[in-house]
Enzyme design. Structure first.
Site, PDB file in Angstrom:
ATOM      1  N   ASN A  99      18.656  50.035  18.496  1.00 51.71           N
ATOM      2  CA  ASN A  99      17.308  49.626  18.911  1.00 51.71           C
ATOM      3  C   ASN A  99      16.346  50.809  18.969  1.00 51.71           C
ATOM      4  O   ASN A  99      15.163  50.622  19.205  1.00 51.71           O
ATOM      5  CB  ASN A  99      17.338  48.886  20.261  1.00 51.71           C
ATOM      6  CG  ASN A  99      17.630  49.799  21.434  1.00 51.71           C
ATOM      7  OD1 ASN A  99      18.412  50.741  21.334  1.00 51.71           O
ATOM      8  ND2 ASN A  99      17.001  49.521  22.570  1.00 51.71           N
ATOM      9  N   SER A 157       6.388  46.987  24.834  1.00 52.82           N
ATOM     10  CA  SER A 157       6.765  48.391  24.928  1.00 52.82           C
ATOM     11  C   SER A 157       5.745  49.397  24.410  1.00 52.82           C
ATOM     12  O   SER A 157       5.769  50.550  24.875  1.00 52.82           O
ATOM     13  CB  SER A 157       8.106  48.619  24.223  1.00 52.82           C
ATOM     14  OG  SER A 157       8.100  48.074  22.933  1.00 52.82           O
ATOM     15  N   LYS A 187      17.979  44.719  14.400  1.00 49.83           N
ATOM     16  CA  LYS A 187      18.848  45.732  15.003  1.00 49.83           C
ATOM     17  C   LYS A 187      20.109  46.001  14.184  1.00 49.83           C
ATOM     18  O   LYS A 187      20.571  47.145  14.123  1.00 49.83           O
ATOM     19  CB  LYS A 187      19.190  45.327  16.441  1.00 49.83           C
ATOM     20  CG  LYS A 187      17.948  45.331  17.324  1.00 49.83           C
ATOM     21  CD  LYS A 187      18.205  44.823  18.728  1.00 49.83           C
ATOM     22  CE  LYS A 187      16.898  44.768  19.508  1.00 49.83           C
ATOM     23  NZ  LYS A 187      17.075  44.285  20.894  1.00 49.83           N
ATOM     24  N   GLY A 212      12.767  40.137  31.236  1.00 46.89           N
ATOM     25  CA  GLY A 212      12.857  41.110  30.162  1.00 46.89           C
ATOM     26  C   GLY A 212      12.037  42.352  30.450  1.00 46.89           C
ATOM     27  O   GLY A 212      12.390  43.462  30.014  1.00 46.89           O
ATOM     28  N   ARG A 259      29.536  34.053  14.291  1.00 49.02           N
ATOM     29  CA  ARG A 259      29.009  35.283  14.890  1.00 49.02           C
ATOM     30  C   ARG A 259      29.586  35.489  16.286  1.00 49.02           C
ATOM     31  O   ARG A 259      29.932  36.619  16.661  1.00 49.02           O
ATOM     32  CB  ARG A 259      27.479  35.224  14.942  1.00 49.02           C
ATOM     33  CG  ARG A 259      26.847  36.506  15.438  1.00 49.02           C
ATOM     34  CD  ARG A 259      25.361  36.557  15.163  1.00 49.02           C
ATOM     35  NE  ARG A 259      24.601  35.609  15.983  1.00 49.02           N
ATOM     36  CZ  ARG A 259      23.277  35.633  16.081  1.00 49.02           C
ATOM     37  NH1 ARG A 259      22.574  36.524  15.397  1.00 49.02           N
ATOM     38  NH2 ARG A 259      22.645  34.753  16.835  1.00 49.02           N
ATOM     39  N   THR A 268      13.263  45.956  17.268  1.00 47.54           N
ATOM     40  CA  THR A 268      13.462  44.734  18.040  1.00 47.54           C
ATOM     41  C   THR A 268      13.859  43.597  17.100  1.00 47.54           C
ATOM     42  O   THR A 268      14.110  43.807  15.903  1.00 47.54           O
ATOM     43  CB  THR A 268      12.202  44.413  18.879  1.00 47.54           C
ATOM     44  OG1 THR A 268      12.493  43.334  19.773  1.00 47.54           O
ATOM     45  CG2 THR A 268      11.008  44.060  18.012  1.00 47.54           C
ATOM     46  N   GLY A 305      24.015  34.290  23.252  1.00 43.76           N
ATOM     47  CA  GLY A 305      23.442  35.071  22.169  1.00 43.76           C
ATOM     48  C   GLY A 305      24.333  36.215  21.755  1.00 43.76           C
ATOM     49  O   GLY A 305      24.634  37.096  22.560  1.00 43.76           O
ATOM     50  N   ALA A 306      24.754  36.215  20.491  1.00 44.31           N
ATOM     51  CA  ALA A 306      25.632  37.268  19.976  1.00 44.31           C
ATOM     52  C   ALA A 306      24.924  38.091  18.908  1.00 44.31           C
ATOM     53  O   ALA A 306      25.560  38.606  17.992  1.00 44.31           O
ATOM     54  CB  ALA A 306      26.918  36.658  19.417  1.00 44.31           C
TER      55      ALA A 306
END
Length: 264
Positions: free
Chosen positions: A95, A24, A74, A246, A164, A70, A135-136
């Site tokens: 984020n 980014s 977060k 991504g 989680r 990132t 993914g949590a």
């Protein structure tokens, strides 16, 4: 771009651990320049043990206007925000952060809407789909909410940390009409597979789902930007699945992030 750098340049930073894989800084800096702003985004490697001290310390820099957050910060960064958007407040993660008028931080979480925007651009229509999300964490939490708001009919969540996972399922209860349940690494029967974990950043990582059970009708999205085509996406493409990288997710959310950071 470099010729314009001066003492008047406004500074934004992106924090993470690891940070080397993020894509980014260049894209967001180019967006700043395209909008006529003398500003840039630079990366900072910050560990979990040091993130609180780091965020407190950078408040001393008067020309620092925002932070992009990132993995794995977060949730931690959320605690430093004096105010947030409604979705970030619900998710308890951010984020992106920008300065309030009084110098405190205002946060938002755009990962979810960026992911959904990216898969739509790649040809996936989430309405009515059965979705499996792996993914949590911070990104996964945001993506789960966005998928519910996009109208999936079912959302299964899989995470190696069952506590989680169950905490996220409980938080999302009642947020839409979709059926919510605990998932596994078996993608059988799902239309949309979302990897919101770091699994795939290293080739030695275990695959987030059992790719031998993927079928060509499934759509597979990943949040990882480096490598752009992860082992999961490589396997999915070999079967003829639609995919989103991504990088595609980041591209879909970049303008929204810059709007927030610049108060546009």
């Amino acid at each position: 771009m470099l010729e314009a750098l001066s003492g008047a340049t406004r500074l934004f930073i992106i924090i993470g651990d690891p940070i080397a894989q993020v894509q980014s800084p260049g894209g967001i800096t180019r967006e700043f320049v395209a909008r006529g702003r003398n500003a840039l985004l630079v990366p900072a490697q910050v560990s979990v043990a040091q993130v609180d001290e780091f965020i407190r310390g950078v408040l001393l820099a008067g020309n620092l206007d925002g932070i992009v957050v990132t993995v794995p910060h977060k949730f931690g960064a959320f605690a430093h925000c004096a105010s947030t958007t409604d979705r970030a407040g619900f998710l308890q993660s951010v984020n992106i952060m920008r300065r309030n008028a009084d110098g405190t931080w205002h946060g938002d979480m755009t990962d979810g809407v960026a992911f959904v925007g990216g898969i739509r651009q790649a040809g996936c229509v989430p309405e009515g789909k059965r979705a499996l999300m792996v993914g949590a964490g911070g990104a996964g939490t945001a993506i789960a909410l966005a998928l519910l708001e996009a109208g999936v009919s079912e959302l299964a969540i899989h995470d190696a940390d069952a506590v989680r996972r169950d905490r996220l399922l409980a938080r999302l209860a009642g947020r839409g009409a979709a059926k919510l349940l605990a998932g596994s690494d078996d993608p059988t029967g799902y239309d949309l597979i979302a990897n919101a974990t770091p699994a795939g950043m290293k080739h030695s990582d275990a695959l987030p789902v059992r790719v031998e059970l993927l079928t060509p009708a499934m759509f597979v999205g990943d949040v990882i930007t480096s490598p752009e085509v992860t082992p999961l996406l490589t396997a999915a493409r070999a079967l003829g699945c639609g995919t989103q990288t991504g990088i595609g997710m980041f591209a879909a959310g970049r303008a929204m992030m810059v709007d927030f950071l610049l108060h546009s």
